[in-house]
Design a protein around this motif. Structure first.
Motif, PDB file in Angstrom:
ATOM      1  N   ILE A  40       0.839  -1.189   0.092  1.00  0.00           N
ATOM      2  CA  ILE A  40      -0.124   0.003   0.011  1.00  0.00           C
ATOM      3  C   ILE A  40       0.891   1.059   0.216  1.00  0.00           C
ATOM      4  O   ILE A  40       0.676   2.183  -0.704  1.00  0.00           O
ATOM      5  N   ASP A  41       1.752   1.273   0.804  1.00  0.00           N
ATOM      6  CA  ASP A  41       2.583   2.640   1.063  1.00  0.00           C
ATOM      7  C   ASP A  41       3.438   2.860  -0.460  1.00  0.00           C
ATOM      8  O   ASP A  41       3.748   4.112  -0.568  1.00  0.00           O
ATOM      9  N   PHE A  42       3.878   1.813  -1.087  1.00  0.00           N
ATOM     10  CA  PHE A  42       4.832   2.133  -2.317  1.00  0.00           C
ATOM     11  C   PHE A  42       3.969   1.645  -3.558  1.00  0.00           C
ATOM     12  O   PHE A  42       4.733   1.421  -4.684  1.00  0.00           O
ATOM     13  N   SER A  43       2.508   1.834  -3.722  1.00  0.00           N
ATOM     14  CA  SER A  43       2.008   1.783  -4.973  1.00  0.00           C
ATOM     15  C   SER A  43       0.979   2.631  -5.096  1.00  0.00           C
ATOM     16  O   SER A  43      -0.075   2.744  -5.857  1.00  0.00           O
ATOM     17  N   THR A  44       1.367   4.072  -4.649  1.00  0.00           N
ATOM     18  CA  THR A  44       0.483   4.969  -4.543  1.00  0.00           C
ATOM     19  C   THR A  44       0.712   5.712  -6.271  1.00  0.00           C
ATOM     20  O   THR A  44       1.731   5.104  -6.885  1.00  0.00           O
ATOM     21  N   LYS A  45      -0.145   6.507  -6.524  1.00  0.00           N
ATOM     22  CA  LYS A  45      -0.178   7.035  -7.838  1.00  0.00           C
ATOM     23  C   LYS A  45       1.241   7.675  -8.251  1.00  0.00           C
ATOM     24  O   LYS A  45       1.830   7.499  -9.309  1.00  0.00           O
ATOM     25  N   ASP A  46       1.755   8.443  -7.161  1.00  0.00           N
ATOM     26  CA  ASP A  46       2.886   9.135  -7.409  1.00  0.00           C
ATOM     27  C   ASP A  46       4.383   7.788  -7.569  1.00  0.00           C
ATOM     28  O   ASP A  46       5.083   7.952  -8.454  1.00  0.00           O
ATOM     29  N   ASP A  47       4.105   6.666  -7.095  1.00  0.00           N
ATOM     30  CA  ASP A  47       5.105   5.693  -7.007  1.00  0.00           C
ATOM     31  C   ASP A  47       5.043   5.299  -8.450  1.00  0.00           C
ATOM     32  O   ASP A  47       5.961   4.767  -9.255  1.00  0.00           O
ATOM     33  N   LEU A  48       3.616   4.889  -8.791  1.00  0.00           N
ATOM     34  CA  LEU A  48       3.725   4.271 -10.016  1.00  0.00           C
ATOM     35  C   LEU A  48       4.052   5.152 -11.309  1.00  0.00           C
ATOM     36  O   LEU A  48       4.727   4.902 -12.408  1.00  0.00           O
ATOM     37  N   LEU A  49       3.955   6.552 -11.377  1.00  0.00           N
ATOM     38  CA  LEU A  49       4.392   7.475 -12.214  1.00  0.00           C
ATOM     39  C   LEU A  49       5.772   7.560 -12.276  1.00  0.00           C
ATOM     40  O   LEU A  49       6.629   7.629 -13.084  1.00  0.00           O
ATOM     41  N   LEU A  50       6.591   7.435 -10.884  1.00  0.00           N
ATOM     42  CA  LEU A  50       8.013   7.533 -10.869  1.00  0.00           C
ATOM     43  C   LEU A  50       8.428   6.448 -11.335  1.00  0.00           C
ATOM     44  O   LEU A  50       9.529   6.292 -12.058  1.00  0.00           O
ATOM     45  N   GLU A  51       8.007   5.033 -11.299  1.00  0.00           N
ATOM     46  CA  GLU A  51       8.325   3.906 -11.884  1.00  0.00           C
ATOM     47  C   GLU A  51       8.608   4.022 -13.354  1.00  0.00           C
ATOM     48  O   GLU A  51       9.456   3.448 -14.068  1.00  0.00           O
TER      49      GLU A  51
ATOM     50  N   CYS B  17      19.585   2.739  -4.761  1.00  0.00           N
ATOM     51  CA  CYS B  17      18.390   2.681  -4.388  1.00  0.00           C
ATOM     52  C   CYS B  17      17.735   1.499  -4.894  1.00  0.00           C
ATOM     53  O   CYS B  17      17.739   1.167  -5.834  1.00  0.00           O
ATOM     54  N   ILE B  18      16.555   1.027  -3.721  1.00  0.00           N
ATOM     55  CA  ILE B  18      15.735   0.106  -4.596  1.00  0.00           C
ATOM     56  C   ILE B  18      14.656   0.799  -5.098  1.00  0.00           C
ATOM     57  O   ILE B  18      14.005   1.794  -4.459  1.00  0.00           O
ATOM     58  N   SER B  19      14.297   0.335  -6.290  1.00  0.00           N
ATOM     59  CA  SER B  19      13.259   1.136  -7.016  1.00  0.00           C
ATOM     60  C   SER B  19      11.756   0.846  -6.369  1.00  0.00           C
ATOM     61  O   SER B  19      11.604  -0.288  -5.779  1.00  0.00           O
ATOM     62  N   SER B  20      10.804   1.496  -6.580  1.00  0.00           N
ATOM     63  CA  SER B  20       9.773   1.297  -6.258  1.00  0.00           C
ATOM     64  C   SER B  20       8.842   0.104  -6.829  1.00  0.00           C
ATOM     65  O   SER B  20       8.020  -0.659  -6.326  1.00  0.00           O
ATOM     66  N   ARG B  21       9.337  -0.171  -8.230  1.00  0.00           N
ATOM     67  CA  ARG B  21       8.768  -1.469  -8.840  1.00  0.00           C
ATOM     68  C   ARG B  21       9.316  -2.862  -8.037  1.00  0.00           C
ATOM     69  O   ARG B  21       8.499  -3.564  -7.752  1.00  0.00           O
ATOM     70  N   THR B  22      10.607  -2.803  -7.540  1.00  0.00           N
ATOM     71  CA  THR B  22      10.941  -3.967  -6.877  1.00  0.00           C
ATOM     72  C   THR B  22      10.146  -4.190  -5.577  1.00  0.00           C
ATOM     73  O   THR B  22       9.874  -5.100  -5.270  1.00  0.00           O
ATOM     74  N   ILE B  23       9.870  -2.816  -5.044  1.00  0.00           N
ATOM     75  CA  ILE B  23       9.236  -2.875  -3.724  1.00  0.00           C
ATOM     76  C   ILE B  23       7.842  -3.425  -3.841  1.00  0.00           C
ATOM     77  O   ILE B  23       7.417  -4.352  -3.105  1.00  0.00           O
ATOM     78  N   PHE B  24       6.907  -2.841  -4.731  1.00  0.00           N
ATOM     79  CA  PHE B  24       5.529  -3.347  -4.888  1.00  0.00           C
ATOM     80  C   PHE B  24       5.620  -4.516  -5.597  1.00  0.00           C
ATOM     81  O   PHE B  24       4.662  -5.417  -5.097  1.00  0.00           O
TER      82      PHE B  24
ATOM     83  N   ASN C  47       2.206  -1.865 -15.510  1.00  0.00           N
ATOM     84  CA  ASN C  47       2.062  -0.416 -14.677  1.00  0.00           C
ATOM     85  C   ASN C  47       1.848   0.561 -15.696  1.00  0.00           C
ATOM     86  O   ASN C  47       2.543   0.848 -16.735  1.00  0.00           O
ATOM     87  N   ASN C  48       0.586   1.091 -15.975  1.00  0.00           N
ATOM     88  CA  ASN C  48       0.147   1.983 -16.761  1.00  0.00           C
ATOM     89  C   ASN C  48       0.096   3.368 -16.434  1.00  0.00           C
ATOM     90  O   ASN C  48      -0.351   4.176 -16.903  1.00  0.00           O
ATOM     91  N   GLY C  49       0.766   3.727 -15.045  1.00  0.00           N
ATOM     92  CA  GLY C  49       0.791   4.952 -14.492  1.00  0.00           C
ATOM     93  C   GLY C  49      -0.139   5.360 -13.484  1.00  0.00           C
ATOM     94  O   GLY C  49      -0.100   6.266 -12.755  1.00  0.00           O
TER      95      GLY C  49
END
Length: 226
Positions: free
Chosen positions: A54-65, A74-81, A166-168
Motif C-alpha cells: 500500500i505504501d509503495f503503490s501510490t499514484k506517485d510511485d507508479l508514475l515515478l516507476e 536505491c531500491i526502485s518502487s517497482r522492486t518494492i511493490f 504499470n500504466n501509470g
C-alpha cells in the motif's frame, strides 16, 4: 510495524488438545503448536507486506516507476511493490493452505498427521460433514478469492512470476487462469491492488472465524464427554 489485529487463539486451541489427550506433551501437541505458531507468524508477515504494498503503490510511485530517477544504489518502487505483492500472496496462500493440517490434529480423521492426503482435497474435506463448521470449511474450499490466490501462488512458486504491468495509474497482472469446479476461469486485467485488498480484508477474517468455529466445536465435543 507489527499488527495486533489478526490474531489466532493459539493458547485455547492448544489447551483443548491437551485436555482431550490428558497430557501437556505429545507429538500431536508439539505439531499443533508448531503449526499454529507458524500460521500466526505468516499472518504477521502478511500484515507487513500488505502495508509495504500500500505504501509503495501510490499514484506517485507508479508514475515515478515509469520515469525512474532513483539513485543507482536505491531500491526502485517497482522492486518494492512487486516483492510485496508476491510475498503477500505466497504467505497468505500458505496460511490458508496449512489449515487442513492443523484441523486434522484438532479433529483427527487421518491418524498419520504428516500424510500428504491431508490437505484441500475433497476426499479429506468431506470427512468433516458432521461438524458444525463444515459449511464454512466448504465455503472456503470453493471460495473464488482463495482459488485465484492458490493459482497465483502456485504459478509464482513452481513456474514463473506473473508479470505486473504499470500504466501509470494502476497495476494489473498479466492474464492467468484458474480452475473452479472443473471449469477454467480466464482472468484478464486483474487489478493488483484490488486483489491484495480483497484477499486481505475478506479471506483473513473468514479464516480466523473458521478457526473460532473449530475451537467452539472442540469445546462442545469435550464438554459432552464430561
Amino acid at each position: 510495524m507489527e499488527s495486533y489485529k489478526n490474531k489466532l487463539d493459539i493458547k485455547d486451541l492448544l489447551n483443548l488438545k491437551k485436555e482431550e489427550l490428558k497430557t501437556d506433551d505429545s507429538v500431536e501437541i508439539h505439531s499443533l503448536n508448531l503449526a499454529l505458531q507458524s500460521i500466526q507468524k505468516r499472518l504477521d508477515y502478511c500484515e507487513y507486506y500488505f502495508k509495504e504494498f500500500i505504501d509503495f503503490s501510490t499514484k506517485d510511485d507508479l508514475l515515478l516507476e515509469l520515469t525512474p530517477k532513483h539513485h543507482p544504489n536505491c531500491i526502485s518502487s517497482r522492486t518494492i511493490f512487486e516483492a510485496s505483492t508476491y510475498a503477500f500472496i505466497q504467505n497468505l496462500h500458505a496460511v490458508i493452505d496449512s489449515l487442513p493440517y492443523a484441523l486434522n490434529i484438532i479433529f483427527t480423521v487421518n491418524q498419520t498427521i504428516e500424510d500428504n492426503k491431508v490437505g484441500w482435497y475433497w476426499d479429506f474435506i468431506k470427512q468433516f460433514k458432521p461438524q458444525p463448521f463444515f459449511k464454512s470449511l466448504n465455503l472456503m474450499y470453493n471460495d473464488e478469492l482463495f482459488l485465484k490466490l492458490k493459482k497465483l501462488s502456485n504459478t509464482i512458486k513452481h513456474k514463473h512470476l506473473i508479470r505486473i504491468k504499470n500504466n501509470g495509474y494502476a497495476l494489473t497482472f498479466d492474464p492467468f487462469s484458474y480452475e473452479n469446479k472443473k471449469e477454467i476461469i480466464e482472468v484478464t486485467n486483474q487489478n493488483v491492488k484490488e486483489l491484495i485488498i480483497d484477499t486481505h480484508d475478506k479471506l483473513i477474517p473468514k479464516l480466523l472465524d473458521l478457526y473460532t468455529q473449530i475451537k467452539n466445536a472442540k469445546q462442545k465435543e469435550l464438554a459432552a464427554l464430561k
